[in-house]
Motif scaffolding. Structure first.
Motif, PDB file in Angstrom:
ATOM      1  N   THR A  31      67.553  56.787  36.280  1.00  0.00           N
ATOM      2  CA  THR A  31      67.204  57.950  35.464  1.00  0.00           C
ATOM      3  C   THR A  31      68.450  58.749  35.125  1.00  0.00           C
ATOM      4  O   THR A  31      68.608  59.244  33.997  1.00  0.00           O
ATOM      5  N   GLU A  32      69.352  58.869  36.082  1.00  0.00           N
ATOM      6  CA  GLU A  32      70.583  59.632  35.882  1.00  0.00           C
ATOM      7  C   GLU A  32      71.406  59.057  34.740  1.00  0.00           C
ATOM      8  O   GLU A  32      71.941  59.799  33.902  1.00  0.00           O
ATOM      9  N   SER A  51      69.754  59.858  31.469  1.00  0.00           N
ATOM     10  CA  SER A  51      69.945  61.280  31.177  1.00  0.00           C
ATOM     11  C   SER A  51      71.336  61.555  30.606  1.00  0.00           C
ATOM     12  O   SER A  51      71.483  62.299  29.617  1.00  0.00           O
ATOM     13  N   LYS A  52      72.350  60.948  31.191  1.00  0.00           N
ATOM     14  CA  LYS A  52      73.722  61.170  30.713  1.00  0.00           C
ATOM     15  C   LYS A  52      73.919  60.600  29.305  1.00  0.00           C
ATOM     16  O   LYS A  52      74.601  61.202  28.466  1.00  0.00           O
ATOM     17  N   THR A 105      72.075  62.955  26.888  1.00  0.00           N
ATOM     18  CA  THR A 105      72.824  64.213  26.737  1.00  0.00           C
ATOM     19  C   THR A 105      73.983  64.027  25.770  1.00  0.00           C
ATOM     20  O   THR A 105      74.199  64.836  24.856  1.00  0.00           O
ATOM     21  N   THR A 124      58.057  60.196  35.074  1.00  0.00           N
ATOM     22  CA  THR A 124      59.363  60.840  34.979  1.00  0.00           C
ATOM     23  C   THR A 124      59.896  60.516  33.587  1.00  0.00           C
ATOM     24  O   THR A 124      59.923  59.346  33.184  1.00  0.00           O
ATOM     25  N   VAL A 174      62.894  61.281  30.526  1.00  0.00           N
ATOM     26  CA  VAL A 174      64.152  61.840  30.029  1.00  0.00           C
ATOM     27  C   VAL A 174      63.907  62.276  28.588  1.00  0.00           C
ATOM     28  O   VAL A 174      63.531  61.468  27.732  1.00  0.00           O
ATOM     29  N   GLY A 192      68.371  65.053  27.031  1.00  0.00           N
ATOM     30  CA  GLY A 192      68.960  64.591  28.285  1.00  0.00           C
ATOM     31  C   GLY A 192      68.339  65.230  29.512  1.00  0.00           C
ATOM     32  O   GLY A 192      68.587  64.798  30.639  1.00  0.00           O
ATOM     33  N   LYS A 193      67.531  66.262  29.319  1.00  0.00           N
ATOM     34  CA  LYS A 193      66.857  66.901  30.448  1.00  0.00           C
ATOM     35  C   LYS A 193      65.788  65.972  31.013  1.00  0.00           C
ATOM     36  O   LYS A 193      65.176  65.198  30.274  1.00  0.00           O
ATOM     37  N   VAL A 194      65.578  66.078  32.330  1.00  0.00           N
ATOM     38  CA  VAL A 194      64.613  65.223  33.012  1.00  0.00           C
ATOM     39  C   VAL A 194      63.431  66.074  33.470  1.00  0.00           C
ATOM     40  O   VAL A 194      63.625  67.122  34.098  1.00  0.00           O
ATOM     41  N   GLY A 219      60.222  60.811  24.341  1.00  0.00           N
ATOM     42  CA  GLY A 219      60.983  60.793  25.586  1.00  0.00           C
ATOM     43  C   GLY A 219      61.090  59.374  26.101  1.00  0.00           C
ATOM     44  O   GLY A 219      60.393  58.467  25.619  1.00  0.00           O
ATOM     45  N   THR A 266      61.172  56.796  32.739  1.00  0.00           N
ATOM     46  CA  THR A 266      62.034  56.132  33.727  1.00  0.00           C
ATOM     47  C   THR A 266      61.330  55.888  35.061  1.00  0.00           C
ATOM     48  O   THR A 266      61.888  55.242  35.942  1.00  0.00           O
TER      49      THR A 266
END
Length: 471
Positions: free
Chosen positions: A60-61, A64-65, A68, A177, A179, A183-185, A213, A216
């Motif tokens: 997920t990270e 997100s990156k 963003t 979950t 994203v 980029g916000k989760v 969205g 994830t």
């Protein structure tokens, strides 16, 4: 009414590629000739466009990156799973970054007390079914394409053959979950059974085709596994008699798990494609029904009643498929229908309408009339129990120019017919790119404007899967 903001999108340059490589490593970033051509289209391949970069994500990270960065730089992004869609929903119309989700394929947790399964988006439908059965549990949604990812199922709100009794994917999604395009989760829903806490963002994501969205993680609802299942294969003299029997079956309250209809031409194509015989291919039309339950006696009571209804309505016979070998012969053929029809022609496209159950026969009869009117082959099968038809128009030996013209004319007729029967544009495959004109035509300006405003609230820069559904 296509998305008109292509000029606003930033074209990927070396700095963007450098960012992706630094984040993911060179082995998970693909550009230029290193991108597999498969990523330019979906299963039917009606529209094709290569992404500028394909990236494989594992968390997920990372998603997100990427989002963003893409949002800050106005770069279009498309998330993709197995690519088994049929309406161009995962095609990167404006290039940009394609996020390949298939590496996020872990089953994270099975919770037998709350009857939930938590999975990453790239887990395949077939893997979920097999995994939960080991715990005597059951994930009911059953789309025909078992190699689809669960996030693909969620994004199209896939239904499948068991929808008549158990419902569709949305009914089995407890939590997600997500994203967002910025980029916000966020996390929506959870393991709870009931939820009246504000707008249901979870249900909005289901069926949004990757435009609002990127999923994830998903928490799925499970049921106890039915201990027994028996199928009935019921031949009829013609499709109209078969379909007209379905409302009487539903009214009997002995609701089957699945009620499928099929015609002889498609069965013959499946026999040739699979290289094995169907249990019976002598009739023009068939109903295929499945019953499940916790005891043989319970199931027999239901199917005896339904078998008698069918015979009273003109069925020629009732074949009981109660062994694994017989069930495999019938359902493997049903599962191969799409590929079998595809193998008989040079190209094809699909009309995935849903109409009231008592209008299915009228719609299919109309497609037979269109075959004569336009001198084109049309094949159909589908879910008689919920009115969802899969109608395929075949190209055969037409030139590209003839095909495009005739396909447009035939589709226009079919979608107008579905509207006249109080039906809808898509039952389970979604709108994507290919079916947008028919969506706009059916719903009108006010409805489409509302959808566009929802899209705007999630994605102010319109970077996530642009050009799809309502754009």
């Amino acid at each position: 009414m296509a998305c008109n903001c292509a000029k606003q999108y930033k074209k990927l340059d070396q700095n963007d590629i450098k960012f992706l490589v630094e984040l993911l490593g060179e082995d998970r970033v693909f550009i230029g000739e290193n991108i597999n051509e498969d990523f330019s289209h979906d299963e039917l391949g009606g529209i094709s466009k290569m992404p500028d970069a394909v990236v494989e994500v594992e968390s997920t990270e990372e998603v997100s990156k990427i989002m963003t960065y893409a949002y800050e730089n106005t770069i279009p992004v498309v998330a993709r799973g197995s690519g088994t869609g049929l309406v161009g929903a995962s095609v990167p119309l404006y290039g940009g970054i394609m996020v390949n989700m298939t590496k996020m394929n872990k089953i994270l947790e099975i919770d037998e007390e709350n009857l939930t399964l938590t999975v990453e988006p790239g887990v395949l439908l077939m893997e979920i079914s097999k995994y939960v059965e080991e715990f005597d549990l059951f994930y009911p949604p059953d789309p025909g394409e078992k190699s689809a990812t669960i996030a693909g199922n969620i994004n199209t709100n896939a239904g499948g053959m068991r929808a008549v009794k158990y419902g569709v994917t949305r009914d089995y999604v407890r939590g997600l979950t997500i994203v967002l395009p910025t980029g916000k989760v966020i996390e929506v829903g959870g393991k709870v059974v009931k939820n009246s806490s504000g707008y249901s963002i979870k249900d909005m994501i289901c069926g949004s085709e990757g435009t609002l969205g990127i999923v994830t993680k998903a928490v799925l609802r499970l049921l106890p596994l039915p201990k027994k299942a028996i199928s009935l294969l019921i031949p009829f003299p013609n499709l109209e008699m078969a379909i007209n029997t379905v409302p009487k079956i539903i009214k009997s309250k002995s609701i089957p798990t699945a009620i499928e209809f099929m015609q002889r031409e498609v069965i013959l194509a499946a026999e040739e494609f699979l290289g094995k015989k169907f249990p019976d291919n002598s009739s023009d039309a068939y109903l295929l029904l499945t019953f499940d339950g916790n005891s043989k006696e319970e199931i027999e009571k239901d199917y005896d009643k339904v078998a008698q209804i069918c015979l009273n309505e003109g069925a020629l016979d009732v074949y009981i498929t109660d062994t694994d070998e017989r069930k495999e012969a019938v359902w493997s053929a049903r599962g191969a229908f799409l590929e079998a029809v595809k193998a008989t022609t040079t190209d094809m496209d699909e009309c995935d309408v849903v109409v009231p159950r008592n209008k299915v026969a009228e719609f299919v009869k109309y497609t037979d009339e269109l075959q004569e009117q336009f001198n084109v082959r049309i094949r159909s099968f589908g879910h008689a129990g919920d009115g969802n038809l899969h109608v395929y128009v075949l190209k055969d030996d037409m030139t590209d120019e003839q095909w495009e013209k005739k396909l447009s004319e035939v589709f226009e007729c079919m979608y107008k017919k579905s509207v006249s029967l109080n039906g809808l544009v898509s039952g389970e495959h979604g709108i994507g790119y290919a079916k947008r004109p028919y969506l706009f035509e059916q719903y009108g300006e006010d409805y489409v404007e509302l959808m566009k405003n929802i899209k705007l609230a999630f994605d102010p820069k319109n970077i996530l899967n642009p050009g799809k559904v309502c754009q």
